[in-house]
Design a protein around this motif. Structure first.
Motif, PDB file in Angstrom:
ATOM      1  N   UNK A   1       0.817  -1.204   0.000  1.00 53.83           N
ATOM      2  CA  UNK A   1       0.000   0.000   0.000  1.00 53.83           C
ATOM      3  C   UNK A   1       0.858   1.264   0.000  1.00 53.83           C
ATOM      4  N   UNK A   2       1.847   1.324   0.890  1.00 52.26           N
ATOM      5  CA  UNK A   2       2.675   2.524   0.958  1.00 52.26           C
ATOM      6  C   UNK A   2       3.540   2.679  -0.288  1.00 52.26           C
ATOM      7  N   UNK A   3       4.012   1.556  -0.836  1.00 48.52           N
ATOM      8  CA  UNK A   3       4.790   1.612  -2.073  1.00 48.52           C
ATOM      9  C   UNK A   3       3.926   2.137  -3.213  1.00 48.52           C
ATOM     10  N   UNK A   4       2.704   1.632  -3.277  1.00 47.95           N
ATOM     11  CA  UNK A   4       1.822   2.074  -4.354  1.00 47.95           C
ATOM     12  C   UNK A   4       1.456   3.547  -4.197  1.00 47.95           C
TER      13      UNK A   4
ATOM     14  N   UNK B   1       9.281   4.130   1.341  1.00 52.05           N
ATOM     15  CA  UNK B   1       7.931   3.589   1.547  1.00 52.05           C
ATOM     16  C   UNK B   1       7.971   2.122   1.965  1.00 52.05           C
ATOM     17  N   UNK B   2       9.025   1.404   1.553  1.00 51.82           N
ATOM     18  CA  UNK B   2       9.171   0.016   1.980  1.00 51.82           C
ATOM     19  C   UNK B   2       9.336  -0.068   3.497  1.00 51.82           C
ATOM     20  N   UNK B   3      10.190   0.791   4.046  1.00 48.09           N
ATOM     21  CA  UNK B   3      10.418   0.809   5.495  1.00 48.09           C
ATOM     22  C   UNK B   3       9.187   1.308   6.238  1.00 48.09           C
ATOM     23  N   UNK B   4       8.591   2.367   5.718  1.00 46.78           N
ATOM     24  CA  UNK B   4       7.407   2.939   6.359  1.00 46.78           C
ATOM     25  C   UNK B   4       6.270   1.929   6.378  1.00 46.78           C
ATOM     26  N   UNK B   5       6.079   1.250   5.245  1.00 49.43           N
ATOM     27  CA  UNK B   5       5.021   0.247   5.158  1.00 49.43           C
ATOM     28  C   UNK B   5       5.222  -0.883   6.141  1.00 49.43           C
ATOM     29  N   UNK B   6       6.461  -1.351   6.257  1.00 43.89           N
ATOM     30  CA  UNK B   6       6.733  -2.428   7.211  1.00 43.89           C
ATOM     31  C   UNK B   6       6.506  -1.956   8.645  1.00 43.89           C
ATOM     32  N   UNK B   7       6.979  -0.759   8.963  1.00 50.79           N
ATOM     33  CA  UNK B   7       6.829  -0.226  10.320  1.00 50.79           C
ATOM     34  C   UNK B   7       5.359  -0.048  10.680  1.00 50.79           C
TER      35      UNK B   7
END
Length: 443
Positions: free
Chosen positions: A26-29, A285-291
């Motif tokens: 979601x955050x990546x998109x 966004x990969x890090x943010x999405x995981x967090x």
């Protein structure tokens, strides 16, 4: 309870990723379709319009800062209560905080209209770029409440084990944004206001779907008659103040980048900064999405005092972050020229500026992931003070120092180098806090 199964399952890489991947996607998109927005603007309108979008970003970040604080802080507070088996109280608090966000949205929208013209008039901009800034923000602000609700419903869907639905909402909103960008800009010749309207409508999808989802009593979290608990508002605000600080100081630092670039190379420099910010945002966004994905689980385990699961989750998370960091650095370096060429042609002076800048700024990706996770982890553990210290130091203190010193010594390259240097200093502080509070939280 079926909706709580994810919190009761063993802590394994497979189970964590199963819960977090929809949020990462979601955050990546979301970052991807923000890039697409810039792509349409730069190619169909011009790099001056692309510069204008970056120049409006600080105001937008200030407008959404309070909502970001309440969304992240409130999610941690509410999921902690769910872990403590106070589900009815958690639902009352959830509804109350959503209403607060609506009120905040209305106030911030009005303030935005009152302040934008004086702000841009005082900047050393050409009449064309200034006009783009005011036009874009005028239409963007119409969707303020919807955008703030989107920020909140995204996190609460994740907490309610509806991360996949949140992802689908983001995909739908993103596709709608892309289609409307082309229709409004290329088809109807609406210019930069078309980009603003397309973005606002795309963001509104999650807000609309979220309203119906949380209206249903079948949802783990759902609307209930709110109870005004001032302490809950204070706790949510304190706990999420790091995220608000990040949003606020990001806006300030963005302005500093813009002013510095205007001083050294003019508006072409602002366009180059915009392109690099898109690339860094996409990787981050990969890090943010995981967090975001693991935050509700961290809060839940903390609430039920399950230290063994908490420790396992943190250890696995650090390994995941380290792996993503290596992949993003290598990808950013290898794909620098293809990425920049999407936004501008090689014969444009913006191209060389952006290529050099991205090659230098890519080094920051070695540290960004751990810094984002560390701040998010302390928010999830209801330690908003430490999270705020990490976020504020990373986004402002550590960025401000190299932003002042390095350009004087190295010129434009000093501007690009400021980001890796700031992230390295933040990384050292994150390790210190991580070690200092390890015994307290037993992770």
């Amino acid at each position: 309870m079926e909706n709580q199964n994810v919190y009761l399952k063993p802590v394994t890489l497979k189970n964590i990723l199963k819960f977090a991947i929809p949020t990462i996607a979601m955050t990546v998109f979301m970052s991807f379709y923000t890039m697409v927005d810039g792509l349409f603007v730069s190619n169909l309108i011009g790099t001056d319009a692309l510069s204008a979008i970056n120049l409006t970003a600080p105001i937008i970040q200030v407008i959404t800062a309070i909502s970001t604080m309440l969304a992240t802080g409130g999610s941690a507070v509410i999921m902690k209560k769910m872990g403590e088996q106070k589900s009815e109280e958690a639902k009352e608090d959830f509804t109350f905080l959503i209403l607060v966000n609506v009120f905040v949205g209305i106030i911030m929208c009005l303030l935005g209209y009152l302040t934008m013209t004086p702000i841009f008039s005082k900047m050393n901009l050409s009449l064309e770029v200034r006009g783009y800034c005011i036009e874009y923000l005028s239409y963007y602000l119409i969707f303020t409440v919807s955008i703030l609700l989107m920020n909140n419903f995204t996190l609460y869907m994740i907490a309610s084990e509806k991360a996949t639905l949140s992802f689908l909402c983001s995909v739908t909103g993103g596709i709608l944004n892309i289609i409307l960008d082309y229709i409004f800009i290329a088809g109807f010749d609406m210019g930069i206001r078309g980009a603003a309207i397309a973005t606002g409508l795309g963001y509104s999808v999650t807000a609309i779907v979220g309203f119906f989802i949380f209206y249903s009593k079948k949802s783990l979290l759902h609307f209930k008659k709110p109870v005004f608990r001032f302490q809950v508002l204070i706790h949510a605000a304190t706990n999420g103040c790091s995220e608000m600080a990040t949003a606020l100081v990001t806006g300030i630092i963005t302005m500093m980048f813009n002013w510095t670039m205007l001083h050294y190379v003019g508006e072409d420099g602002v366009a180059a900064v915009t392109i690099i910010m898109y690339v860094l945002m996409f990787a981050s966004s990969l890090y943010t999405g995981y967090s975001y994905g693991v935050a509700p689980i961290l809060s839940f385990y903390y609430g039920e005092q399950n230290h063994k699961k908490l420790e396992t989750l943190v250890k696995i998370s650090l390994k995941v972050i380290a792996f993503i960091s290596m992949i993003t650095v290598l990808s950013s370096l290898i794909l620098t020229r293809p990425l920049v060429s999407i936004f501008t042609r090689p014969d444009n002076p913006v191209y060389d500026l952006a290529v050099t800048g991205n090659q230098i700024c890519s080094m920051a990706l070695l540290f960004i992931g751990f810094n984002i996770f560390a701040s998010g982890m302390f928010t999830a553990l209801s330690n908003g003070v430490v999270s705020a210290i990490l976020a504020f130091s990373r986004s402002f203190v550590f960025m401000l120092i190299p932003m002042i010193i390095l350009p004087i010594l190295l010129g434009v390259n000093g501007v690009w180098l400021a980001t890796p240097v700031a992230e390295l200093m933040a990384f050292v502080l994150s390790i210190f806090m991580f070690v200092k509070y390890r015994k307290r939280y037993e992770y």
